[in-house]
Design a protein around this motif. Structure first.
Motif, PDB file in Angstrom:
ATOM      1  N   VAL A  46      -2.195 -66.391  19.030  1.00  0.00           N
ATOM      2  CA  VAL A  46      -2.744 -65.458  20.017  1.00  0.00           C
ATOM      3  C   VAL A  46      -4.237 -65.343  19.745  1.00  0.00           C
ATOM      4  O   VAL A  46      -4.656 -65.148  18.598  1.00  0.00           O
ATOM      5  CB  VAL A  46      -2.059 -64.072  19.896  1.00  0.00           C
ATOM      6  CG1 VAL A  46      -2.755 -63.048  20.788  1.00  0.00           C
ATOM      7  CG2 VAL A  46      -0.581 -64.183  20.242  1.00  0.00           C
ATOM      8  N   ASN A  76      -2.654 -65.539  25.424  1.00  0.00           N
ATOM      9  CA  ASN A  76      -1.323 -65.600  24.823  1.00  0.00           C
ATOM     10  C   ASN A  76      -1.018 -66.975  24.242  1.00  0.00           C
ATOM     11  O   ASN A  76      -1.652 -67.975  24.587  1.00  0.00           O
ATOM     12  CB  ASN A  76      -0.274 -65.270  25.884  1.00  0.00           C
ATOM     13  CG  ASN A  76      -0.262 -63.811  26.251  1.00  0.00           C
ATOM     14  OD1 ASN A  76       0.190 -62.973  25.472  1.00  0.00           O
ATOM     15  ND2 ASN A  76      -0.766 -63.478  27.431  1.00  0.00           N
ATOM     16  N   SER A  77      -0.038 -67.018  23.372  1.00  0.00           N
ATOM     17  CA  SER A  77       0.459 -68.285  22.856  1.00  0.00           C
ATOM     18  C   SER A  77       0.908 -69.164  24.022  1.00  0.00           C
ATOM     19  O   SER A  77       1.572 -68.702  24.955  1.00  0.00           O
ATOM     20  CB  SER A  77       1.626 -68.016  21.911  1.00  0.00           C
ATOM     21  OG  SER A  77       2.268 -69.214  21.553  1.00  0.00           O
ATOM     22  N   LEU A  98       1.144 -66.530  15.500  1.00  0.00           N
ATOM     23  CA  LEU A  98       2.216 -65.980  16.318  1.00  0.00           C
ATOM     24  C   LEU A  98       3.257 -65.263  15.464  1.00  0.00           C
ATOM     25  O   LEU A  98       3.861 -64.263  15.884  1.00  0.00           O
ATOM     26  CB  LEU A  98       2.875 -67.104  17.117  1.00  0.00           C
ATOM     27  CG  LEU A  98       3.843 -66.684  18.223  1.00  0.00           C
ATOM     28  CD1 LEU A  98       3.147 -65.826  19.266  1.00  0.00           C
ATOM     29  CD2 LEU A  98       4.457 -67.914  18.868  1.00  0.00           C
ATOM     30  N   TYR A 112       4.515 -61.738  24.960  1.00  0.00           N
ATOM     31  CA  TYR A 112       3.489 -61.864  25.993  1.00  0.00           C
ATOM     32  C   TYR A 112       2.705 -60.564  26.092  1.00  0.00           C
ATOM     33  O   TYR A 112       3.277 -59.479  26.110  1.00  0.00           O
ATOM     34  CB  TYR A 112       4.130 -62.185  27.345  1.00  0.00           C
ATOM     35  CG  TYR A 112       3.129 -62.495  28.435  1.00  0.00           C
ATOM     36  CD1 TYR A 112       2.602 -63.783  28.562  1.00  0.00           C
ATOM     37  CD2 TYR A 112       2.701 -61.504  29.317  1.00  0.00           C
ATOM     38  CE1 TYR A 112       1.676 -64.070  29.548  1.00  0.00           C
ATOM     39  CE2 TYR A 112       1.773 -61.799  30.311  1.00  0.00           C
ATOM     40  CZ  TYR A 112       1.272 -63.082  30.423  1.00  0.00           C
ATOM     41  OH  TYR A 112       0.345 -63.367  31.393  1.00  0.00           O
ATOM     42  N   ARG A 162       1.749 -55.142  25.068  1.00  0.00           N
ATOM     43  CA  ARG A 162       2.897 -56.055  25.140  1.00  0.00           C
ATOM     44  C   ARG A 162       3.693 -55.835  26.423  1.00  0.00           C
ATOM     45  O   ARG A 162       3.968 -54.704  26.814  1.00  0.00           O
ATOM     46  CB  ARG A 162       3.813 -55.851  23.933  1.00  0.00           C
ATOM     47  CG  ARG A 162       5.011 -56.785  23.884  1.00  0.00           C
ATOM     48  CD  ARG A 162       5.722 -56.660  22.562  1.00  0.00           C
ATOM     49  NE  ARG A 162       6.224 -55.309  22.346  1.00  0.00           N
ATOM     50  CZ  ARG A 162       7.505 -54.973  22.346  1.00  0.00           C
ATOM     51  NH1 ARG A 162       8.436 -55.899  22.569  1.00  0.00           N
ATOM     52  NH2 ARG A 162       7.876 -53.742  22.126  1.00  0.00           N
TER      53      ARG A 162
END
Length: 283
Positions: A46, A76-77, A98, A112, A162
Motif C-alpha cells: 500500500v 491500494n495493493s 500488505l 481496500y 477501509r
C-alpha cells in the motif's frame, strides 16, 4: 524542523527505508525534480504519496486525481496507477507492506482503502510530515517515535479509510494482477534481453493471445508498451546519471537501436534523448 524549512532544505536528502529499524519504506518521490512520468504499474504494498510542495497528477484505473500541497494519494495493493510530475515537488512516499493489515483482510487476503477525502486527511499529513522529520533528525530513540507515529497512521487507515464492501470484479482483478506480477517480475529481471510476447507467454504457460488480453484488461496497458516503459525507466536513469552515448544506453537497456529508444523517449518527454541531456546540462 517546521514544514517550510523541510520544503526548502530536504530535496536532496533522500531517505529510503526500511533499514533494520523501521517496518516500512519512506523516501522522497523519485520525480522530485519534475519533468518526470512514472508509467502504469502496480505492486503488493500500500502506497501513500503526501504532497507538501509543488503538484502531482495521479491516474488510477483511468481516472485522474490532481494533487495540491497538503493532499495525499493512497494507492491500494494491485491498483494500477501512473504519476505525472511536471515540476519540482516535495513529496514523501510511504510504502506499507500488505501484511501489516493482515488482521483486517476481507476475502482472498484483500483489503481496500477509499480515495475519498476524510476529516482525518489533515491528521494523516501531519503524521507523515512528523515521521519524515523525526527519521531525518536521527536523534536518540527516533525509531520508537517513528513507529508510534506509523501505527497511529495504520490505525487511521483501518478505522477511517477501509472499505468493508468489495465486489467480485475487484477481487477478480486482484487475482489477475497477482498472476501478472509474477510475469512482470521476470520482465524486470530480463528487460535488457529480447522478450517477445510469445516467449514470455510460453514460459508462464499461456497463449500469446491470452497474455496480451490479460495485460490490456487488467494492467490497462498492452504488453509492448509495458516493456518499453520498463526499459525507458532504466534508460532515463542512465541518461541522467552516466556519460554513456545514446546508442550505448539503448543497447544496454534492451532497445533494438538508438532510433527505437529515441522514438519511445520522444513520445514520453516531447524531445529527443540528446535534447533532454543538453537541457539537463544547462540547469
Amino acid at each position: 524542523m517546521d514544514i517550510n524549512r523541510m520544503q526548502k532544505t530536504e530535496y536532496t536528502h533522500e531517505i529510503i527505508m526500511p533499514n533494520n529499524d523501521i517496518p516500512f519504506k519512506m523516501f522522497l518521490f523519485e520525480g522530485k525534480d519534475g519533468n518526470y512520468i512514472r508509467n502504469k504499474h502496480w505492486h503488493r504494498s500500500v502506497e501513500i504519496f503526501a504532497l507538501f510542495e509543488g503538484e502531482l497528477e495521479f491516474f488510477l484505473n483511468e481516472a485522474s486525481y490532481p494533487l495540491s500541497p497538503g493532499e495525499f494519494m493512497l494507492v491500494n495493493s494491485n491498483e494500477v496507477h501512473s504519476i505525472h510530475s511536471p515540476r519540482k515537488n516535495m513529496t514523501v512516499v510511504l510504502q506499507i507492506p500488505l501484511s501489516t493489515f493482515e488482521r483486517y483482510y476481507t476475502d482472498e487476503r484483500f483489503i481496500y482503502f477509499t480515495h475519498s477525502s476524510k476529516n482525518q486527511d489533515e491528521e494523516v499529513m501531519r503524521l507523515i510530515r512528523d515521521m519524515y522529520e523525526t527519521y531525518a533528525g536521527g536523534q536518540t530513540g527516533y525509531e520508537f517515535k517513528v513507529q508510534s507515529q506509523f501505527y497511529m497512521l495504520v490505525y487511521l487507515l483501518v478505522s477511517k479509510y477501509r472499505e468493508t464492501e468489495v465486489d467480485e470484479e475487484m477481487l477478480k482483478a486482484n487475482r489477475k494482477l497477482n498472476k501478472l506480477s509474477q510475469i512482470t517480475e521476470y520482465m524486470k529481471e530480463n528487460y535488457s534481453q529480447e522478450l517477445p510476447l510469445a516467449q514470455v507467454a510460453e514460459k508462464f504457460h499461456y497463449s500469446p493471445t491470452y497474455l496480451s488480453r490479460m495485460f490490456q484488461k487488467y494492467a490497462k496497458v498492452n504488453y509492448k508498451t509495458y516493456l518499453d516503459n520498463l526499459r525507458l525507466s532504466h534508460a532515463y536513469q542512465d541518461l541522467m546519471n552516466t556519460g554513456y552515448t545514446i546508442g550505448m544506453i539503448a543497447e544496454i537497456n534492451g532497445f533494438a537501436n538508438s532510433k527505437a529508444f529515441s522514438k519511445v523517449f520522444q513520445s514520453r518527454y516531447g524531445m529527443l534523448p540528446s535534447q533532454f541531456r543538453k537541457k539537463q546540462g544547462e540547469l
